[in-house]
Design an enzyme around this catalytic site. Structure first.
Site, mmCIF file in Angstrom:
data_model
loop_
_atom_site.group_PDB
_atom_site.id
_atom_site.type_symbol
_atom_site.label_atom_id
_atom_site.label_comp_id
_atom_site.label_asym_id
_atom_site.label_seq_id
_atom_site.Cartn_x
_atom_site.Cartn_y
_atom_site.Cartn_z
ATOM 1 N N ARG A 16 74.369 52.314 7.525
ATOM 2 C CA ARG A 16 74.258 51.192 8.460
ATOM 3 C C ARG A 16 73.442 50.022 7.899
ATOM 4 N NH1 ARG A 16 72.421 55.320 13.151
ATOM 5 N NH2 ARG A 16 72.045 56.601 11.296
ATOM 6 N N GLY A 79 73.832 66.654 5.916
ATOM 7 C CA GLY A 79 73.102 66.589 7.174
ATOM 8 C C GLY A 79 71.634 66.940 7.015
ATOM 9 N N ASN A 231 67.544 52.112 10.848
ATOM 10 C CA ASN A 231 68.914 52.401 10.427
ATOM 11 C C ASN A 231 69.704 51.168 10.037
ATOM 12 O OD1 ASN A 231 68.820 55.305 10.906
ATOM 13 N ND2 ASN A 231 68.580 54.718 13.040
ATOM 14 N N ASN A 381 37.079 18.078 -18.706
ATOM 15 C CA ASN A 381 37.829 17.249 -17.774
ATOM 16 C C ASN A 381 39.189 16.944 -18.380
ATOM 17 O OD1 ASN A 381 37.530 15.400 -15.229
ATOM 18 N ND2 ASN A 381 38.652 14.263 -16.791
ATOM 19 N N ARG A 444 46.881 5.145 -30.454
ATOM 20 C CA ARG A 444 47.432 4.185 -29.522
ATOM 21 C C ARG A 444 47.903 2.995 -30.328
ATOM 22 N NH1 ARG A 444 43.066 2.992 -25.230
ATOM 23 N NH2 ARG A 444 42.978 5.210 -24.895
HETATM 24 C C1 UD1 Z 1 68.150 61.678 13.230
HETATM 25 C C2 UD1 Z 1 68.221 62.853 14.191
HETATM 26 C C3 UD1 Z 1 68.127 62.326 15.628
HETATM 27 C C4 UD1 Z 1 66.848 61.496 15.792
HETATM 28 C C5 UD1 Z 1 66.743 60.408 14.725
HETATM 29 C C6 UD1 Z 1 65.360 59.813 14.785
HETATM 30 C C7 UD1 Z 1 69.646 64.490 13.106
HETATM 31 C C8 UD1 Z 1 70.982 65.114 13.041
HETATM 32 N N1 UD1 Z 1 69.460 63.548 14.011
HETATM 33 O O1 UD1 Z 1 69.290 60.875 13.466
HETATM 34 O O2 UD1 Z 1 68.120 63.408 16.541
HETATM 35 O O3 UD1 Z 1 66.841 60.911 17.081
HETATM 36 O O4 UD1 Z 1 66.927 60.953 13.416
HETATM 37 O O5 UD1 Z 1 65.199 58.741 13.892
HETATM 38 O O6 UD1 Z 1 68.765 64.905 12.392
HETATM 39 N N2 UD1 Z 1 68.958 62.689 5.452
HETATM 40 C C9 UD1 Z 1 68.958 63.484 4.330
HETATM 41 N N3 UD1 Z 1 70.064 64.211 4.040
HETATM 42 C C10 UD1 Z 1 71.171 64.195 4.821
HETATM 43 C C11 UD1 Z 1 71.167 63.371 5.975
HETATM 44 C C12 UD1 Z 1 70.040 62.637 6.267
HETATM 45 O O7 UD1 Z 1 67.974 63.550 3.596
HETATM 46 O O8 UD1 Z 1 72.147 64.888 4.489
HETATM 47 C C13 UD1 Z 1 67.745 61.884 5.753
HETATM 48 C C14 UD1 Z 1 68.007 60.394 5.796
HETATM 49 O O9 UD1 Z 1 67.819 59.813 4.528
HETATM 50 C C15 UD1 Z 1 66.979 59.899 6.809
HETATM 51 C C16 UD1 Z 1 66.757 61.102 7.700
HETATM 52 O O10 UD1 Z 1 67.270 62.233 7.022
HETATM 53 O O11 UD1 Z 1 65.770 59.561 6.180
HETATM 54 C C17 UD1 Z 1 67.470 60.948 9.053
HETATM 55 O O12 UD1 Z 1 68.857 60.786 8.807
HETATM 56 P P1 UD1 Z 1 69.735 59.748 9.621
HETATM 57 O O13 UD1 Z 1 71.131 59.847 9.148
HETATM 58 O O14 UD1 Z 1 69.106 58.441 9.646
HETATM 59 O O15 UD1 Z 1 69.663 60.413 11.081
HETATM 60 P P2 UD1 Z 1 69.797 59.704 12.470
HETATM 61 O O16 UD1 Z 1 71.220 59.481 12.777
HETATM 62 O O17 UD1 Z 1 68.896 58.551 12.555
HETATM 63 CA CA CA Z 2 67.597 57.502 11.151
#
Ligand code: UD1
Ligand code: CA
Length: 464
Positions: A16, A79, A231, A381, A444
């Site tokens: 995003r 995830g 995000n 100066n 000069r």
């Molecule tokens: C996540 C939570 C959500 C919470 C929100 C708060 C999950 C499924 N959801 O959603 O409940 O309200 O954060 O900000 O956890 N990341 C990894 N590896 C991955 C996926 C993500 O390291 O495979 C890291 C991302 O870099 C990020 C963090 O985990 O720093 C959160 O991931 P993001 O995709 O932003 O989750 P949200 O949709 O914000």
């Molecule tokens: Ca997030």
């Protein structure tokens, strides 16, 4: 917190953000977003710190070279649950609690994390999982906290999986958890990916705990901004504004006057002494340190500069990587490029550019000068419009101007060249050879006066 290990999730792409740069490297108040959770863990003296990286891993590793954190690779971003599983492999045998933070929740405060730690440690039956939640007006995008009729948390439903009724829940998951390591390692493998995004959701741990009769506790953070996830770039700008006002408030509480905090930009880590006044439009970045009793006027850019007590930086001046003494006056419209320094009480006036040069104590270059690759002694100066010619098109050379020398206006010092102690350079001189101490140099053309010339020119029809 030494007995707590920390995992920071930072492998996601940050789709995003619509950026080539990994999300956690986007800057907030001069530091990459990921810096803030890592800094907090340092301050709280957490035990091992594991950062899960994947998207843009090399860049992230490089940005945090030399930090105490260990990097764990999550090759495919399947995830948040999967990310934690990757990190847990490195924590085999560890028996304490595991704190999980998100690299994209940078505004989290020390007090909130210590609050979570004490909540987790309390009660007869220790929770297997504790997490931070908050109440927001617009919960879109966040995981919603589902509670039963007794108010106990039963599960977290991700935005994309939520029913319309669940979408109306205003209590959201902040992505900050503290878990018992035995519970974590046993259950992380049980997380499935049967959901709208086909991902392993870390928040599914809540439901797993509840069905096993384990206790889940939540700390409801009062300040939703503090736990906001970044995000997209709108949230990035909000986080920037928030971090900036935190920095300015701490400076103001320590005695700095910030005339208009909404229009003053000071990076994390910049210091300023009491009774310094900063006017609007000014940006102070990097490792800058400003002394006490300084005046920094409007629209200045100060990058990684050290400025002594009682110095005045007048409007619209730019100072990079330079060291300035006490009681100095710079600007307006002056530019100090990297590698410059100025002794106490020196004066650098309008439209003066200084590069890789040292200006001695009490020396002055007040108007329209270029001083490059030069050592200027004390009490020198430099007259209006005088410049050093440090570049012959191929190489750069140094100029030395010794103590007490006087460089008349509109002179050129063609480097390499030296003007000796107390020597005088006559106005309009092009100096190509060293000037001995106490000497006068002038190049000069003799002045020629032709009486009545203008009148004759007029009569001859402009032929002169
Ligand atoms: C996540 C939570 C959500 C919470 C929100 C708060 C999950 C499924 N959801 O959603 O409940 O309200 O954060 O900000 O956890 N990341 C990894 N590896 C991955 C996926 C993500 O390291 O495979 C890291 C991302 O870099 C990020 C963090 O985990 O720093 C959160 O991931 P993001 O995709 O932003 O989750 P949200 O949709 O914000
Ligand atoms: Ca997030």
């Amino acid at each position: 917190m030494r007995n707590i290990a920390a995992i920071v999730l930072a492998a996601g792409k940050g789709t995003r953000m619509k950026s080539r740069t990994p999300k956690v490297l986007h800057g907030i108040a001069g530091r990459p977003m990921l810096f803030y959770p890592l800094q907090l863990l340092k301050e709280l003296q957490a035990g091992r710190v594991l950062v899960v990286v994947g998207h843009g891993a090399d860049g992230i590793r490089k940005a945090f070279e030399g930090e105490r954190a260990e990097f764990v690779l999550q090759k495919e971003q399947l995830g948040t649950g999967h990310a934690v599983m990757c990190a847990l492999k490195e924590l085999k045998g560890f028996e304490g609690d595991v704190l999980i933070l998100s690299g994209d929740v940078p505004l989290i405060k020390k007090e909130t994390l210590s609050g979570l730690v004490s909540l987790h440690g309390k009660g007869r039956r220790k929770p297997v999982l504790s997490l931070v939640t908050t109440l927001v007006d617009n919960p879109a995008g966040y995981g919603r906290i589902v509670r039963d009729e007794h108010g106990h948390i039963t599960r977290i439903v991700e935005d994309k999986d939520a029913s319309p009724l669940q979408k109306a829940i205003k209590e959201v998951n902040c992505g900050i958890y503290l878990a018992e390591s035995a519970f974590l390692s046993k259950n992380i493998k049980k997380i499935g990916k049967n959901n709208a995004q086909g991902e392993y959701y870390l928040p599914d741990l809540v439901q797993l705990a509840v069905t096993q009769g384990g206790r889940v506790e939540a700390l409801i953070a009062g300040d939703a901004v503090e736990v906001m996830g970044i995000n997209n770039r709108i949230e990035l700008a909000r986080a920037e504004a928030h971090m900036r006002s935190r920095i300015l408030e701490s400076l103001m509480l320590s005695g700095v006057t910030v005339v208009d905090p909404a229009a003053t930009y000071v990076d994390y880590g910049v210091s300023a002494g009491a009774d310094t006044v900063i006017y609007p439009g000014t940006r102070i970045t990097g490792k800058s340190s400003i002394g006490s009793g300084c005046l920094i006027e409007d629209n200045c850019v100060i990058e990684s500069a050290e400025i002594g007590d009682g110095t005045v930086i007048k409007s619209s001046s730019v100072i990079e990587d330079s060291k300035i003494g006490q009681g100095v006056s710079i600007g307006p419209f002056a530019r100090l490029r990297p590698g410059s320094s100025s002794g106490d009480q020196a004066r650098v006036g309008n439209f003066v550019e200084i590069k890789k040069s040292a200006i001695g104590k009490g020396s002055k270059a007040n108007h329209l000068s270029y001083i490059g690759d030069t050592t200027v002694g004390e009490g020198v100066n430099i007259g209006a419009g005088s410049i050093t010619c440090n570049y012959d098109g191929v190489n750069k050379y140094r100029t030395v101007i010794e103590d007490g020398a006087f460089i008349g206006s509109d002179s050129q010092l063609v480097a390499p060249v030296k003007v000796g102690k107390g020597a005088y350079v006559g106005s309009g001189t092009t100096v190509t050879k060293d000037v001995p101490p106490g000497a006068l140099v002038v190049t000069r053309a003799p002045e020629k006066v032709v009486e009545g010339w203008a009148e004759r020119k007029k009569k001859s029809g402009g032929k002169g």
